[in-house]
Design an enzyme around this catalytic site. Structure first.
Site, short mmCIF file in Angstrom:
data_model
loop_
_atom_site.label_atom_id
_atom_site.label_comp_id
_atom_site.label_asym_id
_atom_site.label_seq_id
_atom_site.Cartn_x
_atom_site.Cartn_y
_atom_site.Cartn_z
N GLY A 22 0.84 -1.20 0.00
CA GLY A 22 0.00 0.00 0.00
C GLY A 22 0.87 1.24 0.00
N ASP A 50 -0.15 -1.00 -4.76
CA ASP A 50 -1.47 -0.40 -4.80
C ASP A 50 -1.37 1.12 -4.64
OD1 ASP A 50 -4.53 -0.97 -4.57
OD2 ASP A 50 -4.08 0.55 -3.05
N TYR A 55 -3.95 9.66 -4.23
CA TYR A 55 -2.84 9.62 -3.27
C TYR A 55 -1.76 10.65 -3.63
CZ TYR A 55 -4.88 5.01 -2.15
OH TYR A 55 -5.73 3.99 -1.83
N LYS A 84 -6.49 3.93 -9.42
CA LYS A 84 -7.94 4.05 -9.18
C LYS A 84 -8.48 5.35 -9.74
CE LYS A 84 -7.15 1.59 -4.83
NZ LYS A 84 -5.92 2.15 -4.23
N HIS A 117 -12.80 3.97 -7.52
CA HIS A 117 -12.23 4.09 -6.18
C HIS A 117 -13.28 3.99 -5.06
CE1 HIS A 117 -8.57 5.91 -3.95
NE2 HIS A 117 -9.30 5.22 -3.10
N GLN A 190 -12.10 -4.05 -3.91
CA GLN A 190 -11.14 -3.72 -2.86
C GLN A 190 -11.88 -3.00 -1.73
OE1 GLN A 190 -7.65 -0.52 -2.22
NE2 GLN A 190 -7.17 -1.93 -3.87
N TYR A 216 -8.08 -3.80 2.19
CA TYR A 216 -7.26 -2.65 2.59
C TYR A 216 -7.47 -2.39 4.08
CZ TYR A 216 -11.15 0.88 2.26
OH TYR A 216 -12.31 1.62 2.41
N ALA A 218 -5.83 -3.69 6.29
CA ALA A 218 -5.75 -5.04 6.88
C ALA A 218 -5.00 -5.04 8.20
CB ALA A 218 -5.06 -5.98 5.89
N ARG A 276 9.57 -2.65 8.93
CA ARG A 276 8.24 -3.27 8.84
C ARG A 276 7.90 -3.70 7.41
NH1 ARG A 276 7.60 0.48 13.13
NH2 ARG A 276 6.88 2.21 11.85
N LYS A 278 10.02 -4.99 5.37
CA LYS A 278 10.73 -6.26 5.27
C LYS A 278 10.00 -7.34 6.07
CE LYS A 278 15.54 -7.36 5.05
NZ LYS A 278 16.90 -6.96 5.40
#
Ligand SMILES: NC(=O)c1ccc[n+]([C@@H]2O[C@H](COP(=O)([O-])OP(=O)(O)OC[C@H]3O[C@@H](n4cnc5c(N)ncnc54)[C@H](OP(=O)(O)O)[C@@H]3O)[C@@H](O)[C@H]2O)c1
Length: 323
Positions: A22, A50, A55, A84, A117, A190, A216, A218, A276, A278
Site C-alpha cells: 500500500g 497499490d 494519493y 484508481k 475508487h 477492494q 485494505y 488489513a 516493517r 521487510k
C-alpha cells in the site's frame, strides 16, 4: 513453489499477487519518501503495488518502478500495478483522460488494474475534494453502469489489463453484474477488511461470482485524524491476535496479513518503515492452524475505521447496506 510470487487468477485470466504494498501516506509525508519506500518494497520482494490518483504520489511510485526496471531488479511484467479512478472523474467522457493522466504521471504504458475508487460521484473539476462554502462535499449524480462501460473501453484500448471496483456493497456489484450488455465483470472489489471487519458475507458473495476480494486497512488502518474514527480500538493490540502471534513467534501484523491470505483474500499492507516493510513479506513463512483461523473469525465486531462520511446521503453511499 516460490511462495513470494504466489498469485491468484482473476476472472479475466490475468494473475494478481496475493500480497500487495500500500502506497497511501498522510499529506505531511514527503513525496520523495514514496519513491524511496516503493523502491525498497520492490527490492525486498513486493510485486503488487497499490496506488491511486488521489494519493498524489503516482509520479514517485512510477519513478520507483521504472528505476527498479532500469537496474534489472524486475521487468515491467513482474510488477502488478493498481491505480484508481477518483470520484470527480465518473462522467463517462472523463474516465479515459483520467487514466491517461495517471499513466503520464507514472510514465508507464499501462496499469495492471484500474478500479472505481469509491462509488460516490463528486463534482468534476480541478478539486479532488470539491466543497461548498459550508465545507460540505459537492456530490454528483452519475450512473455507475455508465462509468463501468467507460472502464471497459479503457481495457479494450490496452490502457489497463484488468478492471475492478473498490468500496462497492453487494447490491452495487449486482448492479454491474446484471447490467445489460456487460462486457467484463469486475475482477475484484477492494474493501476495508481485517479481523474487526472480516467482511465474511461480502467475501462469500464475491467468491460466488469469481470476484477477488482485496483487503485494505488489513493492519487496522493508518488512523489518520479526520478520516478514521479514532474511538475504535487499535487492531494490532487485540489480545487474541497477540496470543496467536506469540504462539507462532510472529507479530500481530503478520498474523493479520496471513489470516487474509489463508481465507482467499488478496491483502495490502502499507508501511513507510523499512523494518516493517521487510517484516511484512515474511507472511509466507508460517501458517495459521484451523483453530487460529476460527479464533480470529471470532473477534469480528463490524468496526469500520474509514466510514467515508462525506458520502452519507448520496444514493450510492455504500456502507448503509449490511454488506
Ligand atoms: N480503496 C480504498 O478506498 C482504500 C482505502 C484505504 C487504503 N487503501 C489502500 O490500502 C493500503 C493499506 O491500507 P492502510 O493505508 O489503511 O494501512 P494498513 O495496511 O492497515 O497499515 C496501517 C499501519 O500499520 C503500520 N504497519 C505496517 N506494517 C506493520 C507491522 N509489520 N507492524 C506494525 N505496524 C505495521 C503502518 O505504519 P508504518 O508506515 O509506520 O509502518 C501503517 O500506517 C493503502 O496504502 C492503500 O494503498 C485503499
Amino acid at each position: 513453489m516460490d511462495l513470494k510470487s504466489q498469485k491468484v487468477k482473476l476472472n479475466d485470466g490475468h494473475f494478481i499477487p496475493v500480497l500487495g504494498f500500500g502506497t497511501a501516506a498522510p499529506e505531511e509525508v514527503s513525496k520523495s519518501e514514496a519513491l524511496e519506500v516503493t523502491k525498497f518494497a520492490i527490492e525486498v520482494g513486493f510485486r503488487h503495488l497499490d496506488c491511486a490518483h488521489v494519493y498524489r504520489n503516482e509520479e514517485q511510485v512510477g519513478q520507483a518502478i521504472r528505476s527498479k526496471i532500469a537496474d534489472g531488479t524486475v521487468k515491467r511484467e513482474d510488477i502488478f500495478y493498481t491505480s484508481k479512478l477518483w470520484c470527480t472523474f465518473f462522467r463517462p467522457d472523463l474516465v479515459q483522460p483520467a487514466l491517461e493522466k495517471s499513466l503520464k504521471d507514472l510514465q508507464l504504458d499501462y496499469v495492471d488494474l484500474y478500479l472505481i475508487h469509491f462509488p460516490v460521484a463528486m463534482k468534476p473539476g480541478e478539486e479532488l475534494l470539491p466543497k461548498d462554502e459550508n465545507g460540505k462535499m459537492i456530490l454528483d449524480s452519475v450512473d455507475l453502469c455508465r462509468t463501468w462501460e467507460a472502464l471497459e473501453k479503457c481495457k479494450d484500448a490496452g490502457l489497463t489489463k484488468s478492471i475492478g471496483v473498490s468500496n462497492f456493497n453487494h447490491k452495487q456489484l449486482e448492479k454491474i453484474l446484471n447490467k445489460p450488455g456487460l462486457k467484463y465483470k469486475p475482477v475484484c472489489n477492494q474493501v476495508e477488511c481485517h479481523p474487526y471487519l472480516n467482511q465474511s458475507k461480502l467475501l462469500d458473495f464475491c467468491k460466488s461470482h469469481d470476484i477477488v476480494l482485496v483487503a485494505y486497512s488489513a493492519l487496522g488502518s493508518q488512523r489518520i485524524k479526520g478520516w478514521v474514527n479514532l474511538n475504535h480500538p487499535v487492531l494490532l493490540e487485540d489480545p487474541v491476535l497477540c496470543a496467536i502471534a506469540k504462539k507462532h513467534k510472529q507479530t500481530p501484523a503478520l498474523v493479520a496479513l496471513r489470516y487474509q491470505i489463508q481465507r482467499g483474500v488478496v491483502v495490502l499492507a502499507k508501511s513507510y518503515n523499512r523494518k516493517r516493510i521487510k517484516e511484512n513479506i515474511q507472511v509466507f513463512d508460517f501458517e495459521l492452524s484451523p483453530e487460529d483461523m476460527k479464533a480470529i473469525d471470532g473477534i469480528n465486531r463490524n468496526i469500520r475505521y474509514s466510514e467515508m462520511l462525506f458520502g452519507v446521503g448520496h444514493p450510492e453511499y455504500p456502507f448503509s447496506e449490511e454488506y
